[in-house]
Scaffold this motif. Structure first.
Motif, PDB file in Angstrom:
ATOM      1  N   GLN A 278       2.310  11.246  19.244  1.00 40.94           N
ATOM      2  CA  GLN A 278       2.407  10.424  18.486  1.00 40.94           C
ATOM      3  C   GLN A 278       2.735  10.030  17.282  1.00 40.94           C
ATOM      4  O   GLN A 278       1.800  10.204  16.186  1.00 40.94           O
ATOM      5  CB  GLN A 278       1.972   9.224  19.436  1.00 40.94           C
ATOM      6  CG  GLN A 278       1.608   7.886  18.863  1.00 40.94           C
ATOM      7  CD  GLN A 278       0.736   6.935  19.636  1.00 40.94           C
ATOM      8  OE1 GLN A 278       0.626   5.785  20.032  1.00 40.94           O
ATOM      9  NE2 GLN A 278      -0.682   7.294  19.392  1.00 40.94           N
ATOM     10  N   ILE A 279       3.787   9.643  16.630  1.00 37.06           N
ATOM     11  CA  ILE A 279       4.474   9.612  15.134  1.00 37.06           C
ATOM     12  C   ILE A 279       3.538   8.443  15.079  1.00 37.06           C
ATOM     13  O   ILE A 279       4.891   7.268  15.363  1.00 37.06           O
ATOM     14  CB  ILE A 279       5.732  10.106  14.398  1.00 37.06           C
ATOM     15  CG1 ILE A 279       5.195  11.297  15.085  1.00 37.06           C
ATOM     16  CG2 ILE A 279       5.737   9.747  13.227  1.00 37.06           C
ATOM     17  CD1 ILE A 279       4.721  12.567  13.721  1.00 37.06           C
ATOM     18  N   VAL A 280       3.827   7.573  13.707  1.00 37.09           N
ATOM     19  CA  VAL A 280       2.700   6.628  13.014  1.00 37.09           C
ATOM     20  C   VAL A 280       3.206   7.094  11.592  1.00 37.09           C
ATOM     21  O   VAL A 280       2.432   7.128  10.836  1.00 37.09           O
ATOM     22  CB  VAL A 280       1.412   5.912  13.301  1.00 37.09           C
ATOM     23  CG1 VAL A 280       1.228   4.647  12.921  1.00 37.09           C
ATOM     24  CG2 VAL A 280       0.743   6.310  15.154  1.00 37.09           C
ATOM     25  N   VAL A 281       3.786   5.234  11.508  1.00 38.19           N
ATOM     26  CA  VAL A 281       4.110   5.661  10.534  1.00 38.19           C
ATOM     27  C   VAL A 281       3.406   3.853   9.736  1.00 38.19           C
ATOM     28  O   VAL A 281       3.865   2.468  10.290  1.00 38.19           O
ATOM     29  CB  VAL A 281       5.597   4.880   9.870  1.00 38.19           C
ATOM     30  CG1 VAL A 281       5.762   4.765   8.409  1.00 38.19           C
ATOM     31  CG2 VAL A 281       6.491   6.287  10.131  1.00 38.19           C
ATOM     32  N   THR A 282       2.813   3.870   8.692  1.00 38.54           N
ATOM     33  CA  THR A 282       1.792   2.507   8.603  1.00 38.54           C
ATOM     34  C   THR A 282       2.271   2.260   6.891  1.00 38.54           C
ATOM     35  O   THR A 282       2.420   2.839   5.939  1.00 38.54           O
ATOM     36  CB  THR A 282       0.391   2.393   8.641  1.00 38.54           C
ATOM     37  OG1 THR A 282      -0.141   3.074   9.736  1.00 38.54           O
ATOM     38  CG2 THR A 282      -0.720   1.315   8.275  1.00 38.54           C
ATOM     39  N   ALA A 283       2.525   0.881   6.175  1.00 36.94           N
ATOM     40  CA  ALA A 283       2.997   0.140   5.592  1.00 36.94           C
ATOM     41  C   ALA A 283       1.381  -0.618   4.825  1.00 36.94           C
ATOM     42  O   ALA A 283       1.168  -0.997   5.010  1.00 36.94           O
ATOM     43  CB  ALA A 283       4.085  -0.573   5.236  1.00 36.94           C
ATOM     44  N   VAL A 284       0.595  -0.211   3.109  1.00 40.77           N
ATOM     45  CA  VAL A 284      -0.657   0.005   3.260  1.00 40.77           C
ATOM     46  C   VAL A 284      -0.596  -1.220   2.209  1.00 40.77           C
ATOM     47  O   VAL A 284       0.789  -0.567   1.042  1.00 40.77           O
ATOM     48  CB  VAL A 284      -1.072   0.635   2.688  1.00 40.77           C
ATOM     49  CG1 VAL A 284      -2.997   0.145   2.466  1.00 40.77           C
ATOM     50  CG2 VAL A 284      -1.646   1.532   3.997  1.00 40.77           C
ATOM     51  N   ARG A 285      -0.477  -2.739   1.576  1.00 33.42           N
ATOM     52  CA  ARG A 285      -0.949  -3.771   0.894  1.00 33.42           C
ATOM     53  C   ARG A 285      -1.587  -3.889   0.457  1.00 33.42           C
ATOM     54  O   ARG A 285      -2.136  -4.597   1.033  1.00 33.42           O
ATOM     55  CB  ARG A 285       0.757  -4.447   1.289  1.00 33.42           C
ATOM     56  CG  ARG A 285       1.199  -5.425  -0.138  1.00 33.42           C
ATOM     57  CD  ARG A 285       2.858  -5.677   0.144  1.00 33.42           C
ATOM     58  NE  ARG A 285       2.699  -6.414  -1.306  1.00 33.42           N
ATOM     59  CZ  ARG A 285       3.758  -6.818  -1.889  1.00 33.42           C
ATOM     60  NH1 ARG A 285       4.935  -7.339  -1.109  1.00 33.42           N
ATOM     61  NH2 ARG A 285       3.833  -8.052  -3.275  1.00 33.42           N
ATOM     62  N   GLY A 286      -2.701  -3.975  -0.246  1.00 32.38           N
ATOM     63  CA  GLY A 286      -3.859  -4.267  -0.824  1.00 32.38           C
ATOM     64  C   GLY A 286      -4.801  -4.339   0.375  1.00 32.38           C
ATOM     65  O   GLY A 286      -4.799  -2.239   0.844  1.00 32.38           O
TER      66      GLY A 286
END
Length: 301
Positions: A278-286
């Motif tokens: 399972q490929i998971v792409v996460t955007a982190v902001r603060g």
């Protein structure tokens, strides 16, 4: 763009070694006027070189302290772990605060061979046969399984230790297979970035590197995640991971203080479990983490 790859310790997947044991030193030492040593005085205890189990424990202690230099000090000079721990393109981050008092070790191969090392997961990717033969064939080799008593499966691994200048050094670490029996049960619902805000597309079963024509080296299964040229959001970092094979790559922005889209148009390879992932792409902001893409990999597709 600050593009960094993390080498993350998996609880038991890291190492470091003491240079030697300190002796108690002489006691009641007396000298005559010529500064000659009294033959009846107590002598220092001889130093005892650490065995494979002690080397593993010290390696893990250094990993928890996030001290890659101390870890590298107990890694064999011919091991690729040396470059990973000390190279400028890598940053080490410990993922474990495990209680090492619960560490248990077991020698699984006492008189190891080059073939035993080569059979460990990932070794064939780094070594041609001739390289291993030339570097370690004349040395002592032992394989040791290390685990935390009562811990999860990912807190275990098999260490290949090889002597160098008559001292045991860590040569390779293989994490034990903790693939769930039911992959579908381990998967979460898919989230597809249909607007291409972050993810443009994923290529499946790609080679991580170009190997020489005719080589029998298997590079494994990888996914190549392409990030969009026209981002729809800003982020401090973009994290790409495979949740079963536990492979991670992170893209940082140009500044740690300001979110950006400097990661646009880039791509990264992450390893896949050949049975499914399972490929998971996460955007982190603060402090906020947003999963922007989650897609399943099934080899039969």
């Amino acid at each position: 763009m600050d593009r960094r790859t993390y080498l993350v310790s998996a609880g038991i997947g890291t190492s470091s070694l003491l240079a030697g044991c300190l002796s108690d030193g002489p006691t009641d030492d007396e000298s005559d006027g010529d500064d000659e040593t009294d033959p009846d005085s107590a002598e220092s205890e001889p130093e005892i070189e650490p065995g494979p189990e002690q080397v593993i424990e010290t390696y893990l202690e250094a990993a928890q302290a996030e001290d890659p230099d101390a870890m590298a000090a107990v890694v064999h000079s011919a091991s690729p772990l040396q470059g990973i721990l000390t190279g400028p393109g890598w940053e080490f981050e410990s993922s474990s605060d495990a209680d090492l008092d619960a560490l248990e070790t077991e020698v699984v191969t006492a008189d190891g061979t080059v073939a035993d090392v080569r059979d460990l997961e990932g070794a064939a990717f780094w070594f041609e046969d001739a390289d291993l033969e030339a570097e370690i064939d004349d040395e002592e080799i032992v394989l040791v399984r290390a685990e935390l008593d009562g811990a999860a499966a990912d807190d275990s691994g098999v260490y290949a230790l090889v002597t160098e200048d008559d001292e045991w050094k860590i040569f390779w670490v293989e994490s034990e297979d903790d693939t769930p029996d039911d992959l579908e049960e381990a998967f979460e619902s898919e989230i597809i970035d249909t607007d291409d805000d972050v993810v443009e597309r994923i290529e499946w079963d790609v080679d991580a590197v170009d190997v020489p024509e005719g080589s029998d080296i298997e590079t494994g299964s990888y996914a190549r995640v392409h990030l969009t040229d026209s981002p729809g959001r800003e982020a401090d970092l973009i994290r790409i991971e495979s949740t079963i094979a536990d492979s991670t790559f992170e893209f940082y922005g140009e500044s740690k203080d300001e979110p950006s889209t400097s990661w646009a148009g880039t791509w990264a390879n992450v390893q896949l479990d050949p049975d499914g992932d399972q490929i998971v792409v996460t955007a982190v902001r603060g402090d906020a983490e947003t999963v922007v893409h989650r897609e399943h990999y099934e080899p039969s597709d």
